[in-house]
Motif scaffolding. Sequence first.
Motif, short mmCIF file in Angstrom:
data_model
loop_
_atom_site.label_atom_id
_atom_site.label_comp_id
_atom_site.label_asym_id
_atom_site.label_seq_id
_atom_site.Cartn_x
_atom_site.Cartn_y
_atom_site.Cartn_z
N UNK A 58 47.61 -4.67 5.98
CA UNK A 58 47.31 -5.71 6.97
C UNK A 58 45.90 -5.56 7.54
N UNK A 59 45.42 -4.35 7.70
CA UNK A 59 44.08 -4.16 8.25
C UNK A 59 43.01 -4.54 7.23
N UNK A 60 43.26 -4.26 5.97
CA UNK A 60 42.32 -4.73 4.94
C UNK A 60 42.28 -6.26 4.93
N UNK A 62 42.84 -8.17 7.53
CA UNK A 62 42.15 -8.60 8.75
C UNK A 62 40.64 -8.60 8.57
N UNK A 63 40.10 -7.53 7.97
CA UNK A 63 38.63 -7.46 7.81
C UNK A 63 38.16 -8.37 6.67
N UNK A 64 39.06 -8.69 5.75
CA UNK A 64 38.69 -9.66 4.71
C UNK A 64 38.54 -11.04 5.32
N UNK A 65 39.46 -11.38 6.22
CA UNK A 65 39.41 -12.68 6.86
C UNK A 65 38.25 -12.79 7.85
N UNK A 66 37.90 -11.68 8.49
CA UNK A 66 36.78 -11.68 9.44
C UNK A 66 36.00 -10.37 9.27
N UNK A 67 34.96 -10.38 8.44
CA UNK A 67 34.19 -9.15 8.19
C UNK A 67 33.47 -8.61 9.42
N UNK A 73 38.15 -3.02 11.75
CA UNK A 73 37.47 -1.99 10.95
C UNK A 73 37.75 -0.60 11.51
N UNK A 74 37.71 -0.49 12.84
CA UNK A 74 37.95 0.81 13.47
C UNK A 74 39.36 1.31 13.20
N UNK A 75 40.35 0.41 13.30
CA UNK A 75 41.73 0.83 13.08
C UNK A 75 41.98 1.14 11.60
N UNK A 76 41.33 0.40 10.70
CA UNK A 76 41.45 0.71 9.27
C UNK A 76 40.92 2.11 8.99
N UNK A 99 37.39 5.47 4.77
CA UNK A 99 37.48 5.80 6.20
C UNK A 99 36.09 5.87 6.82
N UNK A 100 35.17 6.52 6.14
CA UNK A 100 33.80 6.64 6.66
C UNK A 100 33.13 5.28 6.78
N UNK A 101 33.20 4.50 5.71
CA UNK A 101 32.52 3.21 5.70
C UNK A 101 33.11 2.25 6.72
N UNK A 102 34.43 2.28 6.89
CA UNK A 102 35.06 1.39 7.87
C UNK A 102 34.62 1.74 9.29
#
Length: 440
Positions: A58-60, A62-67, A73-76, A99-102
Amino acid sequence: MAKSIPDQLRARLTGQEEQVIAAKPTDNPEAYDAYLRGLAYTLKAADTTTNALGAQKYLREAVRLDPKFALAWALLSYVDAANYRNQAFQPTFALQEEARQAAETALTVQPNLGEALHAKGYYHYACLNDYDTAVRYFEQARQLLPNSSRVLESLAYLERRRGQWDRSESYFNEAEWLDPRNLHLLTQHAITYIHHRRLPEALRKLDQVLDITPDDPDILSQKAAIAQAQGNLPRAALLLAPLHPHADNPYVLETQVYQAILERRTAPIIARLKEILANPEPTLGYINGELRFWLGWAQEVAGDHSAAQASWRQARSELEPFLKEQPENSYLIGDLALVSMGLGDKAAALALSERAMAANPIGKDPLTGPSSLEILARVAAQMGEPDRAIAALQKLLSISYAGPLAGGPLTPALLQLDPMFDPLRNDPRFQKLATSPAPK
């Protein structure tokens, strides 16, 4: 609503406070819905692969829908790092990099976001074992999020990992005061009591969880593991009987297997393990090989030596490929040590036990480092090295730690019941350990 309260009280807001009130994490309602679903998975009681995959999915999304959705991103990043540490995901370099990139993306989008600073700190804690840097990020996040139980929970984990038990307990208590119905927080606090063998306190904390989510199978399994540690197998059997875990919940499944082994009645669980391993769950990675080790152990206890040997040979062939991409994974190395022990390869079993200890030494990690020493104790007991086994057991019974098999540390009651220690039963030193009062 947040703005109307100070207006009614005639309170003056700073410019920064007004910005915080006015800010929306995202303008995309679908992205926010996906974020909330991912967040819900992180608040469940147990760190299972199913819960971890649900949160990540779900978090992936979320960031796909709104980069530009920094909070997602923080929770991912947090989900990836947390499950890298607890191995609900395979602890690969690719997961560490996500994890680092997010975390860095969250900070780039919103540099003063407390959740993003927390995520960067959690990455340093969980993926790099860089505790000093992690604390600095956690303290920065705490300034921005004074009412966040998650920051305090993370500090509790970090201090637990460093062996600062009293400080960890203080953070757990403070976090629970802020968030008394947080299932994950309460469960981890209970597990910490298990590490210390403070079993009555652990049971009371688990009962708090069951008051909120009755009949939770993960919590019932934890209570069963406590009953095993106390030597109360009838109580453990009663708690485990209604549970029917699948491979995606290996902790509950392994607790049931260990119960059958402690009772020395393994035929039903052998059939169940064979059924599960006939169609291995790919997301479990090396855990499938670990389950095959348990199958071999159950078959050996049942007296089917040839079947056990076949299971252990297959377990070794399944585990070894993972070692190439996880060469420092002490749990994986420990599994291979136990498999080599079962196959009678003394040199390999001892060498792998020592390799596991070197990969995660007790001095560096007082919480999980001793689990490799327990592996050595088991290997030494089975491989005709009683002096090494007794010395390791004496050390283990004097410290708090997270165990490699059922999760909890060894207790005198478990020494009396566990078949792996049968070769030591006539040794007066072992008899003294197995009948000693429960350590504190």
